[in-house]
Design an enzyme around this catalytic site. Sequence first.
Site, PDB file in Angstrom:
ATOM      1  N   SER A  84       0.814  -1.221   0.000  1.00  0.00           N
ATOM      2  CA  SER A  84       0.000   0.000   0.000  1.00  0.00           C
ATOM      3  C   SER A  84       0.846   1.268   0.000  1.00  0.00           C
ATOM      4  O   SER A  84       0.368   2.320  -0.420  1.00  0.00           O
ATOM      5  CB  SER A  84      -0.940   0.014   1.210  1.00  0.00           C
ATOM      6  OG  SER A  84      -1.896  -1.015   1.082  1.00  0.00           O
ATOM      7  N   GLU A 252     -10.306   6.596   2.538  1.00  0.00           N
ATOM      8  CA  GLU A 252      -9.833   5.214   2.411  1.00  0.00           C
ATOM      9  C   GLU A 252     -10.695   4.226   3.202  1.00  0.00           C
ATOM     10  O   GLU A 252     -10.876   4.385   4.416  1.00  0.00           O
ATOM     11  CB  GLU A 252      -8.385   5.088   2.917  1.00  0.00           C
ATOM     12  CG  GLU A 252      -7.830   3.675   2.684  1.00  0.00           C
ATOM     13  CD  GLU A 252      -6.633   3.309   3.557  1.00  0.00           C
ATOM     14  OE1 GLU A 252      -6.435   3.930   4.605  1.00  0.00           O
ATOM     15  OE2 GLU A 252      -5.915   2.372   3.176  1.00  0.00           O
ATOM     16  N   HIS A 300      -4.693  -2.083  -4.735  1.00  0.00           N
ATOM     17  CA  HIS A 300      -4.279  -3.411  -5.203  1.00  0.00           C
ATOM     18  C   HIS A 300      -5.367  -4.361  -4.743  1.00  0.00           C
ATOM     19  O   HIS A 300      -6.246  -3.966  -3.966  1.00  0.00           O
ATOM     20  CB  HIS A 300      -2.924  -3.833  -4.595  1.00  0.00           C
ATOM     21  CG  HIS A 300      -2.911  -3.715  -3.094  1.00  0.00           C
ATOM     22  ND1 HIS A 300      -3.558  -4.631  -2.281  1.00  0.00           N
ATOM     23  CD2 HIS A 300      -2.401  -2.776  -2.272  1.00  0.00           C
ATOM     24  CE1 HIS A 300      -3.414  -4.255  -1.024  1.00  0.00           C
ATOM     25  NE2 HIS A 300      -2.727  -3.123  -0.980  1.00  0.00           N
TER      26      HIS A 300
HETATM   27 ZN   LIG Z   1      -2.425  -5.402   2.784  1.00  0.00          ZN
END
Ligand SMILES: [Zn+2]
Length: 361
Positions: A84, A252, A300
């Site tokens: 991240s 987030e 991701h």
């Molecule tokens: Zn992770």
Amino acid sequence: MKTIISSLAIISLALLSCNHSNSNEKTAAKQESPINVIFMIGDGMGISQITTMFYYKESESQFNHFQEIGFINTSSATNKVTDSAAAGTAFATGQKTFNRGIGLDIDSLPLPSIVSILQQRGYQTGLVSISSVTHATPASFYAQVVDRDMEETIAQQLVSANIDFIAGGGLKFFNKRADGHNLLENLTASRYIIDTLDISPIENKSDKYAYIVADNGLPQKHKGRGDFLKDATKQALTKLSASENGFFLMVEGSYIDWAGHARDEEFLIAEMLDFEDAMAVAIEFTKQNPNTLLIVTGDHETGGVSVGKGNSKDEVKIYFNTDQHTADLVPVFAKGPGSDLFKGFYHNKDIYHKIIEALTE
Ligand SMILES: [Zn+2]
């Protein structure tokens, strides 16, 4: 003579109307440029995590509101499978870097983030997370450190980053530090209103706000977090939209990733539903404020998730292929002026360049 005059009149009328339509076009083009940017990141959110919202959510998925959809390659400069920190840095700076690095290029030189660039243009800025505000994803938008675990250094850098709205956890990196300093005092000195308990309503939109409500990350949604993400998004938009200069807000959904690492179906669905609630707030805001560009993506994929056969033909089940991140392409959803830039296949770092392009057009 009369003929000449009337011809001239016709020509100048034509020129006038021509100018007029040109300026109309310019006004229309200007309105096409967004003033505000809301950038939502589902940490670890790949296509299958999103797919769950089409099978496990009783009401319509917020992802149905998007027409402009693209895909990103999330690899970092050093690893096919990113973490991240490198992924957040690509979003925030427009450059891929090494795994674990924050706000630095591949040679460890500092990179300006989109937050500092837009601050110089007069934008208000905000960051919302449910993990620590010093955790890799939010940190990528203001910090520059060689390793994501340097959270006390990251907290120090947050104090001087002049961000107008901060919400998340990570209190211990401010007030229980190895150096004995209490950075909450520094935040107060920098004229922040601080709340360490909950998202209390914004009272004065000209103040800066720091809601740092947990020692580390906040609890998991299905273990009692409540509506922090949704409420923080709402308060951030209230605060930031008070400025006429535009704003940049990053939100987030941090634990979609954690659910993948834990290979936990219930955890995953709860975090996705929570992220959808925050998306609903952002989408409603774009309806009231159509000059807002909303982008939703993941940094991701985590868990190698798939939605496959359940126990009966009417059921599906969530499968985890790994407890790690994967190199899956990740979808990008965009809405509002500039959203057409986000269609197609590209790299995570291009999101930064597309946002800048959308704001500059
Ligand atoms: Zn992770």
